[in-house]
Design an enzyme around this catalytic site. Structure first.
Site, PDB file in Angstrom:
ATOM      1  N   GLU A 140      37.848  31.426  52.861  1.00  0.00           N
ATOM      2  CA  GLU A 140      39.116  30.983  53.438  1.00  0.00           C
ATOM      3  C   GLU A 140      38.976  30.719  54.931  1.00  0.00           C
ATOM      4  O   GLU A 140      39.622  29.835  55.481  1.00  0.00           O
ATOM      5  CB  GLU A 140      40.206  32.043  53.198  1.00  0.00           C
ATOM      6  CG  GLU A 140      40.567  32.260  51.740  1.00  0.00           C
ATOM      7  CD  GLU A 140      41.316  31.078  51.150  1.00  0.00           C
ATOM      8  OE1 GLU A 140      42.531  31.147  50.992  1.00  0.00           O
ATOM      9  OE2 GLU A 140      40.642  30.052  50.842  1.00  0.00           O
ATOM     10  N   THR A 193      47.095  23.717  55.972  1.00  0.00           N
ATOM     11  CA  THR A 193      47.329  25.131  56.232  1.00  0.00           C
ATOM     12  C   THR A 193      47.242  25.445  57.720  1.00  0.00           C
ATOM     13  O   THR A 193      48.050  26.203  58.257  1.00  0.00           O
ATOM     14  CB  THR A 193      46.316  25.990  55.452  1.00  0.00           C
ATOM     15  OG1 THR A 193      46.448  25.714  54.057  1.00  0.00           O
ATOM     16  CG2 THR A 193      46.556  27.468  55.703  1.00  0.00           C
TER      17      THR A 193
END
Length: 320
Positions: A140, A193
């Protein structure tokens, strides 16, 4: 040669009030990663990417920059130094993206989780699923610059996952109520994001924090006691949603459409632009999804969307 195919499904992070500490997995859609073990190492890197499909050419082929291959490299490094596994071969990776990018559906986490369970199977399962979560979290960081676990952990473990602590990592899995259904609607637009995180406040008033803590505690209680009404009234985010909602076309109308159709609650899936809703029956979940899609199609937004209705996935990432 030996070939293994891993699968990991979409996930929803934050779950309204649980910013960066709560997430859950659904059963579909998901990403597939096929790993082939070769006898001889190619070049200097033990992992190469043979192909990526479904990404429209957006994802990097460099194994150190692609989430799915990067986590396999971390896995290989760990099992060599901590498990005594002397790996001298080469792994060829094929990634099939079934999740849209920048969708709020845990796309990068699914690729990482599928790759990790496949690598673990390929090399004789030297790690537990809980150990694999650590590598998925690092994936991530490559994908969006933040090593959060609210997508990575449920992608691998399934169920709801509460992150009690990041240092050290302390994860609590929570099985879902048996009649809880998730509706996930993805409008055909992107929201990165990194940008969605950039609009968040760096500090929040104590009064706001207290509201958020109360909702998180109540939501966990509702899940553990199968109190659907409590689940619904706890899906209130006073930290991220107010800042991110304006980034999603038609957000308030779509959320209201879900509630009017009988959903327990509705909020942003991860960082968006997808929205999720909870319902206490599959029939209501589908009605809520249809209403949400119609709201996205209103003249004000005019956005096509995809919709999935699913129970919470209890299995997590798996071998196909």
């Amino acid at each position: 040669m030996k070939t293994v195919k891993g699968f990991a499904s979409a996930t929803v992070g934050n779950v309204a009030c649980g910013f960066d500490v709560l997430g859950f997995a659904i059963t579909e859609p998901g990403d597939e990663v096929t790993l082939t073990l070769l006898d001889e190492r190619k070049k200097d890197c033990p992992v190469s990417i043979a192909s990526i499909t479904g990404d429209g050419g957006a994802l990097p082929l460099d194994p150190k920059k692609n989430t799915s291959s990067f986590v396999v490299l971390k896995f290989l490094e760990y099992i060599r130094t901590h498990k005594g596994v002397d790996f001298s071969g080469h792994i060829s990776l094929e990634l099939k993206k079934n999740l849209p990018l920048s969708s709020g559906m845990g796309s990068s986490a699914a690729s990482a989780a599928a790759a990790l369970v496949a690598a673990n199977e390929l090399l004789g399962q030297p790690c537990t699923k809980m150990e694999l979560v650590h590598f998925a979290i690092e994936g991530e960081r490559v994908a969006c610059g933040s090593a959060h676990a609210d997508n990575a952990a449920p992608a691998i473990l399934g169920n709801f996952v509460l992150i009690r602590s990041y240092t050290p990592l302390d994860l609590i899995t929570i099985p879902p109520p048996k009649d809880l259904f998730c509706t996930l609607v993805h409008p055909h637009t992107e929201l990165r994001t990194s940008f969605a995180r950039s609009v968040l406040p760096r500090a929040i008033p104590l009064k706001t924090a207290i509201q958020q803590w109360g909702n998180v505690g109540a939501l966990i209680t509702g899940l553990l006691t199968s109190d659907y009404e409590l689940i619904g009234r706890s899906l209130v985010d006073v930290v991220a949603e107010p800042k991110r909602a304006p980034l999603i076309p038609g957000f308030f109308d779509v959320k209201q459409a879900a509630l009017d159709a009988g959903a327990l609650g509705c909020s942003i899936a991860g960082s968006g632009p997808s929205l999720f809703a909870f319902s206490s029956s599959e029939k209501t979940a589908r009605e809520a999804g249809n209403a949400m899609q119609q709201a996205f199609l209103s003249p004000k937004t005019n956005l096509d969307s995809d919709m999935w209705v699913s129970r919470i996935c209890s299995e997590g990432a798996k071998i196909l």
